[in-house]
Structures are given as C-alpha cells and as structure tokens.
Design a protein around this motif. Structure first.
Motif, mmCIF file in Angstrom:
data_model
loop_
_atom_site.group_PDB
_atom_site.id
_atom_site.type_symbol
_atom_site.label_atom_id
_atom_site.label_comp_id
_atom_site.label_asym_id
_atom_site.label_seq_id
_atom_site.Cartn_x
_atom_site.Cartn_y
_atom_site.Cartn_z
ATOM 1 N N ASP A 98 0.852 -1.217 0.000
ATOM 2 C CA ASP A 98 0.000 0.000 0.000
ATOM 3 C C ASP A 98 0.874 1.249 0.000
ATOM 4 O OD1 ASP A 98 0.608 -0.045 2.926
ATOM 5 O OD2 ASP A 98 -0.858 -1.678 2.930
ATOM 6 N N ASP A 99 1.050 1.914 1.154
ATOM 7 C CA ASP A 99 1.819 3.162 1.190
ATOM 8 C C ASP A 99 3.327 2.920 1.113
ATOM 9 O OD1 ASP A 99 -0.614 4.322 1.542
ATOM 10 O OD2 ASP A 99 -0.301 4.944 3.627
ATOM 11 N N ALA A 100 4.032 3.885 0.525
ATOM 12 C CA ALA A 100 5.497 3.889 0.590
ATOM 13 C C ALA A 100 5.920 4.465 1.945
ATOM 14 C CB ALA A 100 6.062 4.731 -0.541
ATOM 15 N N ILE A 101 7.179 4.202 2.358
ATOM 16 C CA ILE A 101 7.627 4.686 3.673
ATOM 17 C C ILE A 101 7.601 6.215 3.722
ATOM 18 C CG2 ILE A 101 9.532 4.791 5.336
ATOM 19 C CD1 ILE A 101 10.314 2.046 4.651
ATOM 20 N N GLY A 102 8.111 6.859 2.677
ATOM 21 C CA GLY A 102 8.105 8.328 2.657
ATOM 22 C C GLY A 102 6.685 8.872 2.738
ATOM 23 N N GLU A 103 5.784 8.170 2.059
ATOM 24 C CA GLU A 103 4.361 8.554 2.072
ATOM 25 C C GLU A 103 3.807 8.422 3.491
ATOM 26 O OE1 GLU A 103 2.349 5.994 -0.657
ATOM 27 O OE2 GLU A 103 0.444 7.066 -0.530
ATOM 28 N N ALA A 104 4.186 7.352 4.198
ATOM 29 C CA ALA A 104 3.725 7.169 5.580
ATOM 30 C C ALA A 104 4.243 8.306 6.463
ATOM 31 C CB ALA A 104 4.199 5.811 6.115
ATOM 32 N N PHE A 105 5.518 8.696 6.273
ATOM 33 C CA PHE A 105 6.058 9.857 6.998
ATOM 34 C C PHE A 105 5.260 11.111 6.647
ATOM 35 C CE2 PHE A 105 9.873 7.422 8.038
ATOM 36 C CZ PHE A 105 10.295 8.010 9.224
ATOM 37 N N ASP A 106 5.022 11.321 5.358
ATOM 38 C CA ASP A 106 4.334 12.545 4.921
ATOM 39 C C ASP A 106 2.901 12.600 5.456
ATOM 40 O OD1 ASP A 106 6.594 13.341 3.560
ATOM 41 O OD2 ASP A 106 5.942 12.507 1.643
ATOM 42 N N LYS A 107 2.200 11.454 5.410
ATOM 43 C CA LYS A 107 0.808 11.438 5.877
ATOM 44 C C LYS A 107 0.733 11.610 7.389
ATOM 45 C CE LYS A 107 -1.290 8.868 2.073
ATOM 46 N NZ LYS A 107 -1.721 7.533 1.581
ATOM 47 N N THR A 108 1.676 10.985 8.108
ATOM 48 C CA THR A 108 1.729 11.149 9.568
ATOM 49 C C THR A 108 1.963 12.613 9.917
ATOM 50 O OG1 THR A 108 2.491 8.890 9.915
ATOM 51 C CG2 THR A 108 2.990 10.472 11.654
ATOM 52 N N ALA A 109 2.905 13.242 9.204
ATOM 53 C CA ALA A 109 3.193 14.660 9.443
ATOM 54 C C ALA A 109 1.953 15.508 9.185
ATOM 55 C CB ALA A 109 4.342 15.114 8.554
ATOM 56 N N LYS A 110 1.252 15.176 8.119
ATOM 57 C CA LYS A 110 0.079 15.972 7.747
ATOM 58 C C LYS A 110 -1.004 15.874 8.822
ATOM 59 C CE LYS A 110 -2.654 16.979 3.626
ATOM 60 N NZ LYS A 110 -2.902 16.632 2.216
ATOM 61 N N LEU A 111 -1.255 14.646 9.290
ATOM 62 C CA LEU A 111 -2.339 14.500 10.276
ATOM 63 C C LEU A 111 -1.961 15.092 11.621
ATOM 64 C CD1 LEU A 111 -2.398 11.918 12.574
ATOM 65 C CD2 LEU A 111 -2.219 10.627 10.474
ATOM 66 N N LEU A 112 -0.641 15.279 11.858
ATOM 67 C CA LEU A 112 -0.215 15.949 13.098
ATOM 68 C C LEU A 112 -0.027 17.450 12.879
ATOM 69 C CD1 LEU A 112 2.384 13.321 14.428
ATOM 70 C CD2 LEU A 112 0.022 13.693 15.204
ATOM 71 N N GLY A 113 -0.372 17.904 11.673
ATOM 72 C CA GLY A 113 -0.300 19.342 11.384
ATOM 73 C C GLY A 113 1.111 19.878 11.224
ATOM 74 N N LEU A 114 2.032 19.015 10.765
ATOM 75 C CA LEU A 114 3.436 19.439 10.678
ATOM 76 C C LEU A 114 3.826 19.966 9.303
ATOM 77 C CD1 LEU A 114 5.052 16.464 12.636
ATOM 78 C CD2 LEU A 114 4.346 18.701 13.506
ATOM 79 N N GLY A 115 2.960 19.787 8.311
ATOM 80 C CA GLY A 115 3.283 20.335 6.992
ATOM 81 C C GLY A 115 4.079 19.382 6.120
ATOM 82 N N TYR A 116 4.418 19.866 4.922
ATOM 83 C CA TYR A 116 5.076 19.054 3.900
ATOM 84 C C TYR A 116 6.445 19.628 3.579
ATOM 85 C CZ TYR A 116 6.026 16.871 -0.561
ATOM 86 O OH TYR A 116 6.620 16.179 -1.570
ATOM 87 N N PRO A 117 7.471 18.813 3.252
ATOM 88 C CA PRO A 117 7.481 17.345 3.318
ATOM 89 C C PRO A 117 7.690 16.863 4.746
ATOM 90 C CG PRO A 117 9.594 18.142 2.506
ATOM 91 C CD PRO A 117 8.735 19.364 2.770
ATOM 92 N N GLY A 118 7.050 15.760 5.060
ATOM 93 C CA GLY A 118 6.955 15.348 6.448
ATOM 94 C C GLY A 118 8.145 14.619 7.022
ATOM 95 N N GLY A 119 8.885 13.901 6.167
ATOM 96 C CA GLY A 119 9.972 13.058 6.657
ATOM 97 C C GLY A 119 10.914 13.772 7.612
ATOM 98 N N PRO A 120 11.561 14.832 7.134
ATOM 99 C CA PRO A 120 12.533 15.524 7.999
ATOM 100 C C PRO A 120 11.887 16.091 9.257
ATOM 101 C CG PRO A 120 12.755 16.219 5.697
ATOM 102 C CD PRO A 120 11.511 15.387 5.782
ATOM 103 N N LYS A 121 10.638 16.536 9.168
ATOM 104 C CA LYS A 121 9.975 17.134 10.339
ATOM 105 C C LYS A 121 9.689 16.072 11.394
ATOM 106 C CE LYS A 121 8.256 21.137 8.034
ATOM 107 N NZ LYS A 121 7.390 21.640 7.016
ATOM 108 N N VAL A 122 9.164 14.926 10.964
ATOM 109 C CA VAL A 122 8.888 13.837 11.911
ATOM 110 C C VAL A 122 10.190 13.382 12.559
ATOM 111 C CG1 VAL A 122 8.085 11.454 12.115
ATOM 112 C CG2 VAL A 122 6.794 13.085 10.722
ATOM 113 N N GLU A 123 11.243 13.260 11.760
ATOM 114 C CA GLU A 123 12.524 12.820 12.315
ATOM 115 C C GLU A 123 13.024 13.796 13.386
ATOM 116 O OE1 GLU A 123 15.922 12.525 9.639
ATOM 117 O OE2 GLU A 123 17.022 11.385 11.145
ATOM 118 N N ARG A 124 12.907 15.080 13.116
ATOM 119 C CA ARG A 124 13.408 16.091 14.064
ATOM 120 C C ARG A 124 12.627 16.033 15.376
ATOM 121 N NH1 ARG A 124 13.816 19.992 10.501
ATOM 122 N NH2 ARG A 124 11.851 20.989 11.048
#
Ligand code: KG4
Ligand code: ZN
Length: 348
Positions: A160-186
C-alpha cells in the motif's frame, strides 16, 4: 554526461563523468527544490510542479554546464528521467533533453528514475554487482536484487503506502506540513518511542514485503484518542511512529537479505537509496542489521539520496557505456516499474 531530473518537485541538472574503468566524478550538481511552492497545499500539486520546471530548467542546465566548465559539443550524451513520475514534469525534462540532443547531435538516454536511485552507489562507492537495494522514497518502497545495468529483480514491495508517504501522511495529520519526513525525524528526537503501542505490519514474513497504511491509521486513532495534542504528545507520536518504522525496516530487510542470499549468494553490499535513506535513525538500523549479517552497508550522502540530476547523469553514463541509447521518439512514462527496464543487449 548531462543529467536532467523533473519527475516530482525538484528541478535538477548535473554533469557527471564516467571513466573507462567505471569510476564516476560529479562536475556539477544543481538542485532547485519547489517545496515552498507546494507547502501551502500540503503536498505536490502536479500542475504547479510542471510549470515551475518549465520556468527553471533552462537556467539550471546553463548553470550546471558553466559550473562544470563544459560545452554542449563536448558532451557524450544527454540523459533525462523519462519516468516514473508526474507526467507533466517528466514531459518538460525529457522534451528539453530531446531538443538538446537533436540540436547538438548527441546521443539521448531516457533514464528510469528508480534505476538512477539504484545505480547511485556505483557513482559514490564503485560497488560491484550484484548488490541488494533498499529503495525507500515518497512513491516507492522496494527490495531489489541489482545484478547488472538494466538487470533488476524485485524481491519485495509495499502492498500500500510507501515509507516516505507514511512519513508525509503522519506529518500531515499531526499538522506538521510538507514534506513530512525531515519534520517527523526532528520531533521524534525529543519524543518517547515507547509511549504508544503501534503495529509492526508484516513482521516475520518470509517475503520482504511491506504494508504501512495500517500504521498510519493507528497513529491517527491514537492522536484522536488523546486530543487536543500538546507539543510533547506530538513528539511522542512522531517517536513512536518512527520506532515502528525502524523495527519494520529491520525485520523486512533481514528477510530481504536472507532471500537475496538464498537466490544469488551473499550480496556485495546493502545499498539504501531514495529520500527516506536520509533519515539518520533508519541509517543506524540498517547499520546494525548489516553489521550483524557481515554485509557492507552503502548509503549515499543525503543530497544524492533525495532526487538530483547527478544520479540521472550517472545512470545515463552507465547505460551509454553498455551501448544503450534511445530514439528521439521515446515516450515519457508516468508508470514504469524497475523490472520493466530493458537490459544490455536488448536494444541497439
Ligand atoms: O526520493 P525522494 O526525494 O523523492 C521521491 O519520492 O522520488 O523522496 C522523498 C520522500 C518524501 O516522502 C520525504 O518525506 C522522505 O523522502 N524523506 C524522509 C526524510 N527526508 C526525506 N523520510 C524520513 N526521514 C527523513 N529525514
Ligand atoms: Zn526519487
């Protein structure tokens, strides 16, 4: 070799040299990210991306040529990513490459974007075939046996989802904006990775496949359960999410290396590629796994993990060296699986 990348939201051009022994050297590598243009929409808008590529590409190519002190007449080939990706952007890059190839009577190489990610470790580290590739980006999560230029066997894929997509969607639902990967990691760095019990999908399966959409849903349910979210809640959710990803990557890649070894013998390396490979926690996990398995880990530097022109130029040079060039009529492709890439000897 000139390389042009326009498949997503980075406009990029680079000049790369490949010597007869197969060693590579980057002469210039210019990447223009469109992040700001898309941020307000929470993701990449294809039409905006295509127009931004049109505006930037000519100047970017001129810059890459100037920085490399290179003239069109001295190029051996012109490579562009011909897919897979957002079709409007792919058309911009490929058409530009065709025009340059036609005017300067230079061979054209239509490069598969995934193949370019797959071959980058040969540019940076000169790794020999065969090796095991872990390709993790916003659109793809695959484990691939790389046996030669154009010889790719898919060992595992996401359902289903790609890993980057999972990071991006998680960031979005937490209101962190795009692109989500680096933000979630930080944010994960300041969070508790054990606060929330999130699933580890596909664990212990023999085939190195992934399934990540359930994980993203689990994050959403936890977030809804404890809403409203404090900053610490968000950090804990990010950390718990990233921990679930890390455990999954460890288990799935262990299965991937096992399957590779059964089929082809031990790989010369595990190579991580794609934007997600820029994540330090994921890198450390792959390091632990390869140390245990006594396999070399190669992760190109972050600038060569995310989309760039050097990887396209390099893949173009590798294909040219194998005698693989393309006609000016070659079509741009929105979808183009790695296994469908033609290999040495199959074309003129
Ligand atoms: O390869 P890439 O630049 O573009 C393609 O998708 O082809 O990868 C971009 C993806 C995005 O989903 C982004 O969120 C993710 O890579 N990414 C990361 C990190 N940096 C980029 N994911 C997790 N941690 C990061 N540090
Ligand atoms: Zn990519």
């Amino acid at each position: 070799m000139l390389g042009i990348e326009t498949t997503c939201d980075e406009t990029a051009a680079a000049i790369v040299e490949r010597d007869p022994a197969g060693r590579g050297r980057i002469l210039s590598n210019i990447v223009l990210s469109q992040t700001d243009e898309h941020a307000a929409f929470g993701g990449v808008v294809p039409e905006i991306a295509a127009r931004a590529h049109v505006e930037a590409l000519d100047l970017l190519i001129a810059q890459a040529m100037a920085e490399a002190q290179c003239e069109f007449g001295s190029l051996d080939g012109i490579a562009a990513a011909a897919g897979p990706g957002l079709i409007g952007g792919v058309i911009v890059g490929l058409t530009t490459a065709k025009a340059l190839a036609l005017v300067h009577r230079t061979p054209l190489v239509a490069v598969n974007h995934l193949e370019a990610h797959a071959l980058t470790a040969r540019l940076t580290d000169g790794v020999e075939f065969p090796y095991c590739l872990f390709l993790a980006s916003g659109g793809h999560t695959q484990v691939v046996a790389v046996r030669g230029v154009g010889e790719y066997v898919l060992l595992g894929n996401t359902m289903d989802d790609a890993i980057g997509e999972a990071f991006d969607k998680t960031a979005k639902l937490l209101g962190l904006g795009y692109p989500g990967g680096p933000k979630v990691e930080r944010l994960a760095a300041n969070g508790n990775p054990h606060r929330f019990a999130l699933p580890r999908p596909m664990q212990y399966r023999r085939e190195p496949d992934f399934s990540l959409s359930g994980l993203k849903t689990a994050v959403r349910l936890e977030a809804e359960r404890i809403a409203p979210l404090s900053d610490q809640d968000v950090a804990d959710l990010c950390a718990s999410f990233q921990q679930a990803i890390i455990d999954t990557v460890y288990d799935r890649l262990r299965a991937g290396l096992r399957l590779f070894t059964e089929r082809y013998g031990a790989p010369n390396a595990l190579v991580a590629a794609g934007g997600v490979a820029a994540n330090q926690a994921i890198r450390q996990t792959l390091q632990r796994l390869t140390d245990e398995s006594r396999i070399r880990l190669l992760v190109p530097p972050p600038i060569l993990c995310t989309d760039n022109g050097a990887m396209i130029a390099w893949a173009g040079a590798e294909r040219l060296a194998a005698g693989l060039t393309d006609e000016l009529g070659v079509a741009p492709r929105a979808r183009w699986p790695l296994e469908a890439v033609a290999h040495a000897g199959s074309r003129g």
